[in-house]
Design an enzyme around this catalytic site. Structure first.
Site, PDB file in Angstrom:
ATOM      1  N   GLU A 282      32.527  24.666  30.592  1.00 22.46           N
ATOM      2  CA  GLU A 282      31.230  24.094  30.244  1.00 22.46           C
ATOM      3  C   GLU A 282      30.989  24.183  28.732  1.00 22.46           C
ATOM      4  O   GLU A 282      30.114  23.503  28.192  1.00 22.46           O
ATOM      5  CB  GLU A 282      30.172  24.908  30.999  1.00 22.46           C
ATOM      6  CG  GLU A 282      28.807  24.313  31.014  1.00 22.46           C
ATOM      7  CD  GLU A 282      27.915  25.082  31.978  1.00 22.46           C
ATOM      8  OE1 GLU A 282      28.321  25.318  33.134  1.00 22.46           O
ATOM      9  OE2 GLU A 282      26.817  25.466  31.560  1.00 22.46           O
TER      10      GLU A 282
ATOM     11  N   HIS B 297      34.313  27.173  42.190  1.00 23.92           N
ATOM     12  CA  HIS B 297      34.456  27.974  40.984  1.00 23.92           C
ATOM     13  C   HIS B 297      34.036  29.427  41.147  1.00 23.92           C
ATOM     14  O   HIS B 297      34.677  30.330  40.637  1.00 23.92           O
ATOM     15  CB  HIS B 297      33.613  27.319  39.893  1.00 23.92           C
ATOM     16  CG  HIS B 297      33.698  27.984  38.562  1.00 23.92           C
ATOM     17  ND1 HIS B 297      34.885  28.081  37.862  1.00 23.92           N
ATOM     18  CD2 HIS B 297      32.756  28.576  37.784  1.00 23.92           C
ATOM     19  CE1 HIS B 297      34.662  28.713  36.720  1.00 23.92           C
ATOM     20  NE2 HIS B 297      33.392  29.035  36.649  1.00 23.92           N
TER      21      HIS B 297
ATOM     22  N   HIS C 169      31.823  23.881  40.083  1.00 21.82           N
ATOM     23  CA  HIS C 169      31.694  23.652  38.643  1.00 21.82           C
ATOM     24  C   HIS C 169      31.902  22.166  38.392  1.00 21.82           C
ATOM     25  O   HIS C 169      32.805  21.567  38.969  1.00 21.82           O
ATOM     26  CB  HIS C 169      32.753  24.494  37.917  1.00 21.82           C
ATOM     27  CG  HIS C 169      32.594  24.568  36.444  1.00 21.82           C
ATOM     28  ND1 HIS C 169      32.731  23.462  35.632  1.00 21.82           N
ATOM     29  CD2 HIS C 169      32.320  25.612  35.627  1.00 21.82           C
ATOM     30  CE1 HIS C 169      32.550  23.842  34.369  1.00 21.82           C
ATOM     31  NE2 HIS C 169      32.299  25.132  34.337  1.00 21.82           N
TER      32      HIS C 169
ATOM     33  N   LEU D 172      40.046  24.413  35.214  1.00 22.23           N
ATOM     34  CA  LEU D 172      38.750  24.282  34.555  1.00 22.23           C
ATOM     35  C   LEU D 172      38.806  23.725  33.138  1.00 22.23           C
ATOM     36  O   LEU D 172      39.633  24.136  32.337  1.00 22.23           O
ATOM     37  CB  LEU D 172      38.080  25.655  34.499  1.00 22.23           C
ATOM     38  CG  LEU D 172      36.588  25.578  34.190  1.00 22.23           C
ATOM     39  CD1 LEU D 172      35.839  25.077  35.404  1.00 22.23           C
ATOM     40  CD2 LEU D 172      36.058  26.921  33.755  1.00 22.23           C
TER      41      LEU D 172
ATOM     42  N   GLN E 231      29.642  28.195  44.259  1.00 21.61           N
ATOM     43  CA  GLN E 231      29.360  27.288  43.146  1.00 21.61           C
ATOM     44  C   GLN E 231      30.495  26.301  42.899  1.00 21.61           C
ATOM     45  O   GLN E 231      31.651  26.701  42.812  1.00 21.61           O
ATOM     46  CB  GLN E 231      29.154  28.100  41.864  1.00 21.61           C
ATOM     47  CG  GLN E 231      28.992  27.231  40.634  1.00 21.61           C
ATOM     48  CD  GLN E 231      28.521  28.036  39.445  1.00 21.61           C
ATOM     49  OE1 GLN E 231      29.322  28.617  38.721  1.00 21.61           O
ATOM     50  NE2 GLN E 231      27.224  28.104  39.263  1.00 21.61           N
TER      51      GLN E 231
ATOM     52  N   PHE F 204      24.668  26.691  26.772  1.00 20.42           N
ATOM     53  CA  PHE F 204      25.309  26.615  28.086  1.00 20.42           C
ATOM     54  C   PHE F 204      24.299  26.117  29.107  1.00 20.42           C
ATOM     55  O   PHE F 204      23.086  26.272  28.912  1.00 20.42           O
ATOM     56  CB  PHE F 204      25.853  27.991  28.498  1.00 20.42           C
ATOM     57  CG  PHE F 204      27.349  28.022  28.596  1.00 20.42           C
ATOM     58  CD1 PHE F 204      28.123  28.125  27.461  1.00 20.42           C
ATOM     59  CD2 PHE F 204      27.992  27.918  29.834  1.00 20.42           C
ATOM     60  CE1 PHE F 204      29.507  28.129  27.543  1.00 20.42           C
ATOM     61  CE2 PHE F 204      29.365  27.918  29.922  1.00 20.42           C
ATOM     62  CZ  PHE F 204      30.137  28.025  28.778  1.00 20.42           C
TER      63      PHE F 204
ATOM     64  N   ARG G  74      24.791  24.153  36.891  1.00 16.05           N
ATOM     65  CA  ARG G  74      25.999  23.568  37.473  1.00 16.05           C
ATOM     66  C   ARG G  74      25.770  22.903  38.820  1.00 16.05           C
ATOM     67  O   ARG G  74      26.393  21.879  39.117  1.00 16.05           O
ATOM     68  CB  ARG G  74      27.042  24.664  37.649  1.00 16.05           C
ATOM     69  CG  ARG G  74      27.574  25.086  36.335  1.00 16.05           C
ATOM     70  CD  ARG G  74      28.506  26.241  36.463  1.00 16.05           C
ATOM     71  NE  ARG G  74      28.989  26.567  35.131  1.00 16.05           N
ATOM     72  CZ  ARG G  74      29.663  27.647  34.838  1.00 16.05           C
ATOM     73  NH1 ARG G  74      29.955  28.525  35.775  1.00 16.05           N
ATOM     74  NH2 ARG G  74      30.066  27.858  33.615  1.00 16.05           N
TER      75      ARG G  74
END
Ligand SMILES: Cc1cc2nc3c(=O)[nH]c(=O)nc-3n(C[C@H](O)[C@H](O)[C@H](O)COP(=O)(O)OP(=O)(O)OC[C@H]3O[C@@H](n4cnc5c(N)ncnc54)[C@H](O)[C@@H]3O)c2cc1C
Length: 569
Positions: free
Chosen positions: A244, A341, A231, A241, A229, A114, A275
């Site tokens: 990721e 996000h 994304h 979404l 944040q 990730f 991100r």
């Protein structure tokens, strides 16, 4: 008046986990405005972090360093340390509760890569990890149904505070419209984030800042609101979404020229940089005219992974592309753009999930918060993927433990039921009696638009000032809104108006904090102050309500093991 030992507001991962901790000893009321398993946690896709070391050797020390660096050195390192140390235990406990994790060929819990994590440490259930964990916790709670009463589709309006002690909440039953007071020795807020403030967002409709604004209205400051944040992989124009996990499994990002542009921005980590960096890279490509087909979008390319791997690891992502765009990622690229996000900021807590009311860590008695609505702060200026589910579970559990300690031997505090009810009834009346003509929907759309364009991935003083002014105008119009449904039963319109009120207020606070932080750090990027400024801004922002509007003051960052250093990938 309803009475419980403890009332927990929110039934996502944080709320459920804290309820499980307390329900064996105490009588619990758990309140949620949506059916428990529809809480936004259930939408989490990619994974939950822990240094199990099942794919490659790993350690909590490395997890800690990645988290602190990912957060641009704004994380409180004492909290990070305890949290990453707890992670492996938490994963095994979830597994024993019945959460089904994906496996390696030899039967261990599988772990994928990730963004920003230097080792593969995301434990996952295909691309439905939040769903798997939320349902496992829900089942455990149902097993304890005797001591937990779930108020399903009830709405929390206000926190009841008497001096330095919190004594309950004012709520209403959405179905009947009845307003009630719940008296409790301890209140735990697990009300989630507030991504709905932005036009393009991955967040559920319920993520509207109710809890955070109820705390603020009760005189509690809020921490680090400027850190939101974005994304990198939201579905083009809709924000839904694409986890990721897609990039974790090896997907590429391509600009309009078909180039893997991340080599220009983060050569060592490429698509798996944190991100904030990837979202800015995408926005920069689009701003330079290198979006796909001249549009504000980028391509997520999974084609080389092959159908078998996509179906094993990313089935939901494939289905989302087919359902919402008619694009099958086995054969074609998915169009994406940055999407609001996650809220790094929120209600300030210490590392025991106890809400604090100043930079010195003074506690508000009887008030606890955990999960996305809280700011511990483990994520600092930018959260790494998979670190949030972990936060919700670790600090949900801690909130539960702290409640058990706190309530031992204390009685319920004073609550003036009539006065508390009247406060909320007046809010309803105010809305019903408005003789206005303004459309609440138009106000909501304009708020979302200005937050996206003027307080989004890239910010500067000029844009932020326009944003603040626009929001002020929207607040004025909000007072003259027109409500069409004046009924009591299942009046969803009124709840949407109350949520809009909360969102307008937090939007103003976010923009105001962003204007005052004259540096770039993590998710907060100022084009007029493009560098991180540790001399003047290596601190959290605490915003306090006052007669003259919000006042922002610093709160020190706890630095233990890792001194701030340049952040390169
Ligand atoms: C699409 C998506 C995918 C994600 N994927 C991942 C991932 O793979 N890994 C990861 O670590 N993180 C991920 N995240 C982030 C993570 O899912 C959330 O931060 C986390 O689940 C938040 O949990 P929570 O318990 O704090 O709140 P939530 O799950 O958002 O729950 C909030 C609860 O509060 C209740 N509530 C709110 N206001 C009121 C009110 N006024 N009255 C009554 N009840 C109220 C709601 O009904 C709900 O039950 C993802 C987020 C999104 C949006």
């Amino acid at each position: 008046m309803i009475q419980h030992d403890v009332v927990i507001v929110g039934a996502g991962l944080a709320g459920m986990r804290s309820a499980l901790e307390v329900c064996k000893e105490l009588d619990v009321g758990m309140l949620t405005k949506v059916y428990p398993s529809r809480s936004h946690s259930g939408a989490a896709q990619g994974g939950i972090a822990a240094s199990l070391g099942n794919s490659e050797s790993d350690s909590w020390e490395e997890h800690m360093f990645d988290t602190v660096k990912g957060g641009d050195f704004l994380s409180d390192q004492d909290a990070v340390e305890e949290y990453v140390k707890a992670a492996p235990r938490v994963i095994y406990e979830l597994e024993h509760m019945g959460c089904v994790f994906s496996r390696t060929p030899d039967g261990k819990i599988a772990q994928r890569s990730f963004g920003g994590h230097s080792k593969p440490r995301a434990c996952f259930s295909a691309d439905r990890t939040g769903h798997a964990i939320l349902h496992a916790l829900h089942e455990q709670l149902l097993k304890n149904a005797k001591s937990v009463k779930i108020y399903n589709e009830w709405y929390m309006h206000a926190l009841i505070v008497d001096g330095d002690r919190c004594n309950g909440v004012v709520v209403s039953n959405i179905q009947s419209g009845e307003v009630e007071v719940i008296q409790a020795k301890a209140v735990v807020f697990c009300t989630g984030g507030y991504g709905r403030v932005f036009k393009i967002t991955s967040n559920a409709f319920a993520s509207t800042a109710d809890g955070v604004m109820a705390a603020y209205a009760a005189g509690i400051p809020l921490e680090d609101l400027e850190f939101v944040q974005f994304h990198p992989s939201g579905l083009y124009r809709q924000g839904i979404l694409f986890s990721e996990a897609a990039r974790g499994e090896g997907a590429y990002l391509l600009n309009g020229n078909g180039e893997r542009f991340m080599k220009e921005y983060a050569p060592s980590r490429m698509e798996l940089a944190p991100r904030d960096i990837v979202a800015r890279a995408e926005q920069s490509e689009m701003d330079a005219g290198r979006g796909v087909d001249g549009k504000d979008c980028i391509h997520l390319d999974l084609r080389h992974l092959g159908e078998a791997r996509i179906m094993e690891r990313l089935p939901q992502i494939r289905q989302l592309g087919i359902d919402f765009l008619g694009v099958d990622c086995v054969a074609d690229c998915l169009p994406i753009q940055p999407t609001a996000h996650y809220s790094m900021g929120g209600i300030p807590t210490d590392l025991h999930s106890h809400v604090i009311i100043d930079a010195g860590g003074t506690r508000m008695n009887g008030f606890f918060a955990a999960g996305e609505c809280a700011c511990v702060s483990v994520h600092g200026g930018n959260r790494l993927g998979t670190n949030s589910l972990l936060e919700a579970v670790v600090f949900g559990e801690r909130a539960g433990k702290s409640v058990l300690e706190y309530v031992a031997g204390i009685d319920h505090g004073n609550v003036n039921e009539g006065r508390e009810k009247a406060r909320v009834l007046k809010k309803f009346e105010d809305v019903f009696q408005r003789d206005g003509s303004e459309s609440y929907n138009a106000i909501r759309e304009e708020m979302k638009e200005v937050m996206m364009t003027h307080c989004g991935v890239f910010r500067d003083a000029e844009k932020l000032n326009v944003c603040i002014e626009t929001l002020q105008g929207l607040q004025e119009r909000f007072k003259k809104g027109k409500v069409t449904d004046k009924g009591k039963l299942f009046n969803t319109e009124i709840y949407e108006i109350l949520e809009l009120g909360n969102m307008l207020s937090i939007a103003q606070l976010i923009a105001n904090n962003a204007l005052q932080r004259k540096e770039s750090r993590g998710g907060h990027f100022r084009t007029d102050y493009p560098k991180r400024d540790d001399v003047n801004f290596l601190h959290h922002s605490m915003v306090y309500g006052s007669q003259n509007g919000p006042v922002v003051k610093p709160k020190p960052v706890v630095i233990t093991k890792h001194q701030p250093a340049e952040r390169t990938y």
